[in-house]
Design a protein around this motif. Structure first.
Motif, mmCIF file in Angstrom:
data_model
loop_
_atom_site.group_PDB
_atom_site.id
_atom_site.type_symbol
_atom_site.label_atom_id
_atom_site.label_comp_id
_atom_site.label_asym_id
_atom_site.label_seq_id
_atom_site.Cartn_x
_atom_site.Cartn_y
_atom_site.Cartn_z
ATOM 1 N N VAL A 60 54.782 24.329 99.411
ATOM 2 C CA VAL A 60 53.580 24.551 98.605
ATOM 3 C C VAL A 60 52.919 23.222 98.254
ATOM 4 C CG1 VAL A 60 52.750 25.404 96.370
ATOM 5 C CG2 VAL A 60 54.317 26.793 97.724
ATOM 6 N N LEU A 61 53.709 22.225 97.870
ATOM 7 C CA LEU A 61 53.143 20.910 97.565
ATOM 8 C C LEU A 61 52.516 20.270 98.803
ATOM 9 C CD1 LEU A 61 55.814 19.435 95.129
ATOM 10 C CD2 LEU A 61 53.505 20.207 94.574
ATOM 11 N N SER A 62 53.109 20.465 99.974
ATOM 12 C CA SER A 62 52.517 19.958 101.208
ATOM 13 C C SER A 62 51.178 20.625 101.487
ATOM 14 C CB SER A 62 53.456 20.190 102.394
ATOM 15 O OG SER A 62 54.600 19.394 102.275
ATOM 16 N N LEU A 63 51.106 21.926 101.251
ATOM 17 C CA LEU A 63 49.833 22.630 101.420
ATOM 18 C C LEU A 63 48.783 22.123 100.441
ATOM 19 C CD1 LEU A 63 50.919 26.340 101.998
ATOM 20 C CD2 LEU A 63 49.933 24.751 103.652
ATOM 21 N N VAL A 64 49.183 21.897 99.194
ATOM 22 C CA VAL A 64 48.244 21.391 98.187
ATOM 23 C C VAL A 64 47.698 20.028 98.605
ATOM 24 C CG1 VAL A 64 48.088 20.533 95.814
ATOM 25 C CG2 VAL A 64 49.166 22.733 96.265
ATOM 26 N N LEU A 65 48.578 19.139 99.060
ATOM 27 C CA LEU A 65 48.129 17.819 99.499
ATOM 28 C C LEU A 65 47.227 17.903 100.726
ATOM 29 C CD1 LEU A 65 51.416 15.794 98.975
ATOM 30 C CD2 LEU A 65 49.292 15.547 97.702
ATOM 31 N N THR A 66 47.541 18.801 101.645
ATOM 32 C CA THR A 66 46.714 18.971 102.840
ATOM 33 C C THR A 66 45.331 19.489 102.469
ATOM 34 O OG1 THR A 66 48.658 19.381 104.203
ATOM 35 C CG2 THR A 66 46.534 20.149 105.057
ATOM 36 N N ALA B 38 43.891 19.232 99.567
ATOM 37 C CA ALA B 38 43.204 18.194 98.789
ATOM 38 C C ALA B 38 42.540 17.194 99.734
ATOM 39 C CB ALA B 38 44.190 17.484 97.864
ATOM 40 N N ALA B 39 43.238 16.805 100.788
ATOM 41 C CA ALA B 39 42.651 15.892 101.775
ATOM 42 C C ALA B 39 41.466 16.544 102.479
ATOM 43 C CB ALA B 39 43.708 15.477 102.793
ATOM 44 N N LEU B 40 41.596 17.810 102.810
ATOM 45 C CA LEU B 40 40.501 18.533 103.453
ATOM 46 C C LEU B 40 39.284 18.607 102.544
ATOM 47 C CD1 LEU B 40 39.679 20.192 105.962
ATOM 48 C CD2 LEU B 40 40.524 22.210 104.759
ATOM 49 N N TRP B 41 39.497 18.878 101.261
ATOM 50 C CA TRP B 41 38.382 18.946 100.314
ATOM 51 C C TRP B 41 37.705 17.589 100.171
ATOM 52 C CZ3 TRP B 41 37.333 16.398 95.767
ATOM 53 C CH2 TRP B 41 36.211 16.854 95.086
ATOM 54 N N VAL B 42 38.509 16.525 100.096
ATOM 55 C CA VAL B 42 37.940 15.179 99.952
ATOM 56 C C VAL B 42 37.020 14.869 101.130
ATOM 57 C CG1 VAL B 42 38.515 12.718 100.021
ATOM 58 C CG2 VAL B 42 39.738 14.224 98.480
ATOM 59 N N VAL B 43 37.442 15.249 102.326
ATOM 60 C CA VAL B 43 36.646 14.942 103.517
ATOM 61 C C VAL B 43 35.403 15.826 103.604
ATOM 62 C CG1 VAL B 43 36.650 15.014 106.041
ATOM 63 C CG2 VAL B 43 38.584 14.033 104.819
ATOM 64 N N LEU B 44 35.538 17.113 103.347
ATOM 65 C CA LEU B 44 34.439 18.037 103.600
ATOM 66 C C LEU B 44 33.482 18.221 102.427
ATOM 67 C CD1 LEU B 44 36.311 20.829 105.591
ATOM 68 C CD2 LEU B 44 34.920 18.949 106.476
ATOM 69 N N SER B 45 33.957 18.118 101.200
ATOM 70 C CA SER B 45 33.124 18.538 100.073
ATOM 71 C C SER B 45 32.941 17.515 98.964
ATOM 72 C CB SER B 45 33.720 19.807 99.447
ATOM 73 O OG SER B 45 33.802 20.832 100.399
ATOM 74 N N SER B 46 33.592 16.383 99.028
ATOM 75 C CA SER B 46 33.541 15.487 97.875
ATOM 76 C C SER B 46 32.252 14.678 97.796
ATOM 77 C CB SER B 46 34.743 14.539 97.883
ATOM 78 O OG SER B 46 34.631 13.630 98.959
ATOM 79 N N LEU C 115 36.055 5.017 100.394
ATOM 80 C CA LEU C 115 36.836 5.673 99.347
ATOM 81 C C LEU C 115 37.573 6.895 99.902
ATOM 82 C CD1 LEU C 115 37.637 5.666 96.384
ATOM 83 C CD2 LEU C 115 35.603 7.045 95.904
ATOM 84 N N ILE C 116 36.911 7.642 100.757
ATOM 85 C CA ILE C 116 37.550 8.806 101.387
ATOM 86 C C ILE C 116 38.754 8.363 102.213
ATOM 87 C CG2 ILE C 116 37.237 10.575 103.168
ATOM 88 C CD1 ILE C 116 34.409 10.988 102.108
ATOM 89 N N ILE C 117 38.596 7.291 102.983
ATOM 90 C CA ILE C 117 39.705 6.798 103.804
ATOM 91 C C ILE C 117 40.866 6.354 102.911
ATOM 92 C CG2 ILE C 117 40.416 4.954 105.389
ATOM 93 C CD1 ILE C 117 37.602 5.214 106.646
ATOM 94 N N GLY C 118 40.566 5.676 101.816
ATOM 95 C CA GLY C 118 41.619 5.253 100.888
ATOM 96 C C GLY C 118 42.354 6.436 100.278
ATOM 97 N N ILE C 119 41.611 7.456 99.879
ATOM 98 C CA ILE C 119 42.232 8.651 99.302
ATOM 99 C C ILE C 119 43.095 9.359 100.337
ATOM 100 C CG2 ILE C 119 41.752 10.945 98.354
ATOM 101 C CD1 ILE C 119 39.294 9.673 96.966
ATOM 102 N N ILE C 120 42.599 9.448 101.573
ATOM 103 C CA ILE C 120 43.369 10.093 102.645
ATOM 104 C C ILE C 120 44.673 9.338 102.897
ATOM 105 C CG2 ILE C 120 43.372 10.617 105.124
ATOM 106 C CD1 ILE C 120 41.681 12.528 103.520
#
Length: 99
Positions: free
Chosen positions: A19-25, A27-35, A41-46
């Motif tokens: 579940v935590l792996s899914l949450v992190l995945t 979160a990364a998807l949201w940062v790239v597509l919707s943030s 900054l996106i690359i650093g967060i990823i």
């Protein structure tokens, strides 16, 4: 007949890790597509999310804390890290000269 209670219980640790792996995945998807953040900054967060997920998987799924032979496991992890770095740096090096 001796039974091992460790194998008869529900694997909560694996479910929580999954579940935590899914949450992190996601979160990364949201940062790239919707943030709408800046690319650097996106690359650093990823990168941070990737490091968190790698460490989560090492401790939840690869049983890093459950081994009696810590020295051998440390050597194996160092070797795996070295191979991963060589592959990444080698790939970047090849792509740098191809483009």
């Amino acid at each position: 007949m001796a039974t091992n209670d460790h194998h008869e219980t529900f694997p909560w640790k694996h479910v929580i890790g999954f579940v935590l792996s899914l949450v992190l995945t996601f979160a990364a998807l949201w940062v790239v597509l919707s943030s709408g953040l800046a690319t650097k900054l996106i690359i650093g967060i990823i990168v941070i999310l990737a490091m968190l997920q790698a460490s989560l998987q090492l401790f939840m799924f690869m049983h890093m804390t459950e081994s009696d032979s810590g020295k051998i496991q440390t050597i194996n992890m160092a070797y795996a890290f070295f191979i991963a770095i060589v592959i990444v740096i080698g790939s970047i090096w090849v792509m740098w000269f191809v483009v």
